[in-house]
Design a protein around this motif. Sequence first.
Motif, short mmCIF file in Angstrom:
data_model
loop_
_atom_site.label_atom_id
_atom_site.label_comp_id
_atom_site.label_asym_id
_atom_site.label_seq_id
_atom_site.Cartn_x
_atom_site.Cartn_y
_atom_site.Cartn_z
N ILE B 110 72.40 1.76 60.25
CA ILE B 110 71.23 1.23 60.99
C ILE B 110 70.58 2.34 61.80
CG2 ILE B 110 70.57 -0.30 62.89
CD1 ILE B 110 72.77 -2.23 61.77
N ILE B 111 71.40 3.13 62.49
CA ILE B 111 70.85 4.21 63.33
C ILE B 111 70.13 5.24 62.46
CG2 ILE B 111 71.47 6.15 64.82
CD1 ILE B 111 73.68 4.32 65.96
N LEU B 112 70.75 5.62 61.32
CA LEU B 112 70.15 6.61 60.43
C LEU B 112 68.85 6.08 59.82
CD1 LEU B 112 73.24 8.14 58.60
CD2 LEU B 112 71.71 9.28 60.19
N GLY B 113 68.88 4.79 59.43
CA GLY B 113 67.69 4.17 58.86
C GLY B 113 66.55 4.15 59.87
N ALA B 114 66.89 3.81 61.12
CA ALA B 114 65.86 3.75 62.16
C ALA B 114 65.30 5.13 62.47
CB ALA B 114 66.45 3.13 63.42
N SER B 115 66.13 6.13 62.34
CA SER B 115 65.65 7.49 62.64
C SER B 115 64.96 8.12 61.43
CB SER B 115 66.83 8.37 63.09
OG SER B 115 67.73 8.53 62.02
N GLY B 116 64.88 7.40 60.31
CA GLY B 116 64.14 7.88 59.15
C GLY B 116 64.89 8.88 58.31
N PHE B 117 66.16 8.96 58.46
CA PHE B 117 66.95 9.92 57.68
C PHE B 117 67.29 9.31 56.33
CE2 PHE B 117 71.03 11.76 56.38
CZ PHE B 117 70.70 13.09 56.42
N SER B 118 66.95 10.00 55.28
CA SER B 118 67.22 9.49 53.94
C SER B 118 68.29 10.35 53.27
CB SER B 118 65.94 9.53 53.12
OG SER B 118 66.24 9.28 51.77
N LEU B 119 69.28 9.70 52.72
CA LEU B 119 70.37 10.45 52.08
C LEU B 119 69.91 11.08 50.76
CD1 LEU B 119 73.51 8.22 52.66
CD2 LEU B 119 73.16 10.54 53.46
N ARG B 120 68.95 10.38 50.08
CA ARG B 120 68.51 10.87 48.77
C ARG B 120 67.72 12.17 48.90
NH1 ARG B 120 66.49 5.15 46.14
NH2 ARG B 120 68.55 4.23 45.98
N LYS B 121 66.83 12.21 49.91
CA LYS B 121 66.00 13.41 50.09
C LYS B 121 66.45 14.20 51.32
CE LYS B 121 62.07 10.82 48.32
NZ LYS B 121 60.81 10.19 48.71
N SER B 122 67.73 14.19 51.55
CA SER B 122 68.20 14.82 52.79
C SER B 122 68.13 16.35 52.67
CB SER B 122 69.63 14.39 53.05
OG SER B 122 70.43 14.79 51.98
N LYS B 123 67.67 16.96 53.75
CA LYS B 123 67.64 18.41 53.85
C LYS B 123 68.34 18.80 55.14
CE LYS B 123 63.20 18.44 53.38
NZ LYS B 123 61.81 18.87 53.42
N LEU B 124 68.73 20.04 55.18
CA LEU B 124 69.41 20.50 56.40
C LEU B 124 68.46 20.47 57.59
CD1 LEU B 124 72.18 21.55 57.24
CD2 LEU B 124 71.31 23.87 56.94
N PRO B 129 67.33 18.30 65.90
CA PRO B 129 66.97 17.26 66.86
C PRO B 129 65.47 17.01 66.93
CG PRO B 129 68.54 18.78 67.82
CD PRO B 129 68.17 19.34 66.49
N ALA B 130 64.64 18.10 66.84
CA ALA B 130 63.19 17.94 66.92
C ALA B 130 62.67 17.13 65.73
CB ALA B 130 62.53 19.32 66.95
N ALA B 131 63.23 17.43 64.54
CA ALA B 131 62.79 16.72 63.35
C ALA B 131 63.19 15.24 63.43
CB ALA B 131 63.43 17.35 62.11
N ILE B 132 64.40 15.00 63.90
CA ILE B 132 64.85 13.61 64.04
C ILE B 132 63.95 12.87 65.02
CG2 ILE B 132 66.75 12.16 64.90
CD1 ILE B 132 68.68 14.30 63.80
N TYR B 133 63.59 13.56 66.13
CA TYR B 133 62.75 12.92 67.14
C TYR B 133 61.37 12.59 66.56
CZ TYR B 133 59.82 12.35 71.24
OH TYR B 133 58.93 11.87 72.15
N GLN B 134 60.79 13.58 65.81
CA GLN B 134 59.45 13.37 65.23
C GLN B 134 59.46 12.20 64.24
OE1 GLN B 134 58.23 17.08 63.58
NE2 GLN B 134 57.56 17.90 65.56
N THR B 135 60.49 12.16 63.41
CA THR B 135 60.58 11.08 62.41
C THR B 135 60.71 9.74 63.09
OG1 THR B 135 61.86 12.69 61.16
CG2 THR B 135 61.70 10.50 60.23
#
Lengths: 167, 228
Positions: B110-124, B129-135
Amino acid sequence: MRRHSRRIFNICYRFTGNRTEAEDLSQDVFLRVYRTLGSYRSAHGGFATWATSVTRNLLIDHYRRTKRDRITDSLDDKMPVVENKESAGRRPDEQALLGELSMQVQSALTRLSPELREAVILRDLQQLEYAEIQTVLAVPEGTVKSRINRGRIELARILQQMGVRPA
Amino acid sequence: MTWTCDLVEARLSDYLEGLLQGPERAEFEAHANSCADCAPLVASVRSLVVEMHSMDELETPPRLVYSILDKTLGPRETVTGWQGFLNVIRGLATPKFAYGAASVMATLIIILGASGFSLRKSKLADLRPAAIYQTADRGVHRVGAACVKYVSDLRVVYEIQSRLRQDENNLQTKPEELLPKPSPEKIPGQTDEYKPSQPRQQNRANEVSRQLEMLAVELPMLSERSVR
């Protein structure tokens, strides 16, 4: 178990005056209790009284077994020594454990005869009733009272000889 | 009865424990207070008993209980190798642990989904933190805009429905009002549909209601076609 182990350890320590010996004897007491649990009957009094009887019997056995060693030690004690007798052989942690006066009382206790010592320990340190002490020592009530009285007087005299005067 | 030193010594504990009563106690005290040998003895034994009663019990050494358990129940077996590994796995395969692990996983998803992190297109770079915040910020704004749009649509629909209900009521109560009326005076330069007193939104609502009426007329035909 913790409650019983604490009480048994205390009886053993007050009787022997040695922490390591008290630990070993406590383990032996529990081993004996574990092995003879089938012989326990409620007629012996409560479980605590029965366990105290087992402890007492084991302490007397231990006292008899180590009597020869103590005779040798007492002969060594008569040799001139520089260090203080009361503090000799007592580890610093044991000294910290007991207060000054308690330590002297403990030291005096180990000089009492085993019959008087066990009676005083059960009455004044474990604070058992006369009936319970009678069950533990398996002697008549008159004998219990007499041993306690003589033990207290003897202990007071030993402390007086040591130069200790309880306030 | 004459109290001697021996008798005082023999009854000393009885006296200290309050077992001597009445004349016996008085005679004991009379001798003990007057005798030079007995007075210090009574005092020292009394203070010794008080001292012993106040002596605390010693704490048991921490290892004693374990030593007793080892001695009575036998030493604990220490299993190594594959057997030890299997024991660990067996310990993990308990319902309590499974429920705990499932709830932790669900929370993480749930937390990863809310933060917009996708496992399929995941990049380093996504883990910065800045990218997570922007997403997350973008996601929040997107959700906020969707909510605003949904509320405004609801409002329009509500207005349409209320207007339709009002029109139906008017039709039932005042049919004569629907009769053609003489055309009002026309102002030069203005169309027929110009109504300055009505707000624009109401015009839009009227328009939508007309369209809905047309759809309602068409709908039976459409539904008949779909049945066929």
